[in-house]
Design an enzyme around this catalytic site. Sequence first.
Site, mmCIF file in Angstrom:
data_model
loop_
_atom_site.group_PDB
_atom_site.id
_atom_site.type_symbol
_atom_site.label_atom_id
_atom_site.label_comp_id
_atom_site.label_asym_id
_atom_site.label_seq_id
_atom_site.Cartn_x
_atom_site.Cartn_y
_atom_site.Cartn_z
ATOM 1 N N PHE A 139 0.851 -1.190 0.000
ATOM 2 C CA PHE A 139 0.000 0.000 0.000
ATOM 3 C C PHE A 139 0.885 1.238 0.000
ATOM 4 O O PHE A 139 1.721 1.408 0.886
ATOM 5 C CB PHE A 139 -0.928 0.046 1.225
ATOM 6 N N ASP A 226 9.387 2.510 1.779
ATOM 7 C CA ASP A 226 8.248 3.281 2.287
ATOM 8 C C ASP A 226 8.124 3.016 3.787
ATOM 9 O O ASP A 226 7.673 1.961 4.210
ATOM 10 C CB ASP A 226 6.980 2.825 1.535
ATOM 11 N N LYS A 255 2.877 9.833 8.297
ATOM 12 C CA LYS A 255 2.118 9.449 9.506
ATOM 13 C C LYS A 255 2.686 9.971 10.830
ATOM 14 O O LYS A 255 2.342 11.057 11.257
ATOM 15 C CB LYS A 255 1.917 7.936 9.521
HETATM 16 C C1 LIG Z 1 -0.823 5.425 5.069
HETATM 17 C C2 LIG Z 1 0.224 5.005 4.117
HETATM 18 C C3 LIG Z 1 0.459 5.726 2.938
HETATM 19 C C4 LIG Z 1 -0.421 6.875 2.496
HETATM 20 O O1 LIG Z 1 -0.345 7.946 3.368
HETATM 21 P P1 LIG Z 1 -1.434 9.146 3.245
HETATM 22 O O2 LIG Z 1 -0.918 10.156 4.217
HETATM 23 O O3 LIG Z 1 -2.748 8.562 3.619
HETATM 24 O O4 LIG Z 1 -1.403 9.615 1.863
HETATM 25 C C5 LIG Z 1 1.499 5.326 2.136
HETATM 26 N N1 LIG Z 1 2.290 4.288 2.464
HETATM 27 C C6 LIG Z 1 2.088 3.578 3.594
HETATM 28 C C7 LIG Z 1 3.009 2.455 3.910
HETATM 29 C C8 LIG Z 1 1.048 3.905 4.444
HETATM 30 O O5 LIG Z 1 0.835 3.179 5.530
#
Ligand SMILES: *Cc1c(COP(=O)(O)O)cnc(C)c1O
Length: 404
Positions: A139, A226, A255
């Site tokens: 994701f 990521d 986050k």
């Molecule tokens: C939540 C998340 C995203 C997206 O972040 P947003 O601030 O909602 O755009 C991307 N990568 C990972 C691994 C995430 O957990």
Amino acid sequence: MNAAIPVLVQAASPHVMNTYGRLPLALSHGQGCRVWDVNGKAYLDALGGIAVNTLGHNHAKLVPALQDQISKLIHTSNYYHIPLQEALAAKLVELSGMTNVFFCSTGLEANEAAIKLARKFGHDKGIDRPEIVVYEKAFHGRSIATLSATGNPKVQAGFGPLVEGFVRVPVNDIESLRSATAGNPNVVAVFLEAIQGEGGVNPMAPEYLQQVRQLCDERDWLLMIDEVQCGMGRTGKWFAHQWAGIKPDVMPLAKGLGSGVPIGAVVAGPKAAHIFAPGNHGSTFGGNPLAMRAGVETIRIMEEDGLLANAVTVGEHLKAALAHEFQGLPGLKEIRGRGLMLGVELSVPCGELVGRAADQGLLISVTADSVIRMVPSLIMTRAEADEVVGILAPLVKQLLKEKA
Ligand SMILES: *Cc1c(COP(=O)(O)O)cnc(C)c1O
């Protein structure tokens, strides 16, 4: 706060666009790992705003610092130097061992920047149609490019045509990575989560990360990790990949970095730090003084209060308590994760648990249909972890009984 007549929370808002399956509750305030709804009911927060509220709610050190910042400057513009950007970048460089940072406001924006870096890295060396390796169950966000990189058909459904230039492989399988890229001169990067979050709390094995690092070095690819969800101390190291003793070339963050103030960052190592030149990328809100102050103060408080160590001890305690409680339980598949990023996978879909736990005063999430996810604030105590298990365990056992 204690309204005599309960405030009824509408099932659907008449004006807010209908993009979330929401619980019928609205929160009014919080303190530490505890939040209260508009009717005064208390909840233990094991979700932390989905790994965002690093310092919990109403933190005694964070709140005055943010109030101070709001009274000075909230936003200026990247037309000017923003000293707090330099301060936060220097700190992220120190913690990551990487070299340069670009600031934005969300996770998908950080990942979008990473994808652009990889493409320009390719173009700069004469690859006109660069391709990026991505993963099953990944994701990376919900913009058109990041949902194309995401490995969940539900996220992609209805939004084609997807962005091209991604090659998908399974996790923890170096031979699949080798064969999927064999003879393909257009590959420029490997893009992965050190621990997949939305995909069900799926950790990449340390040996696998080391093998991917080596392959990227051999092939002159960027390794892009990521750390939007698993980073910022959640696993007990600043960044989850550090458990494997490797360094990425590109690391998107968001986050937990600002304890709830919207912020994103892309940290780059020497191989990726100088790909962008003025005009290549930008963001109006990115790096604004309020967000930067939130990042600087979050890290300062984490260091002062020993929150990485707390994530390890409370995380291990929580994991052990869950393991003890669910030992031998038919229907329990696996308890996974590290520090305060834990997933409990059941053999059946368990989305109902989110509402049932909230009824009992506990906030959790369920992801990938059958994985209970806990990503609380890093200030959680052992006693609170015990409380989480005390509420959750009977609900899980009851649900498994119903579905047996
Ligand atoms: C939540 C998340 C995203 C997206 O972040 P947003 O601030 O909602 O755009 C991307 N990568 C990972 C691994 C995430 O957990």
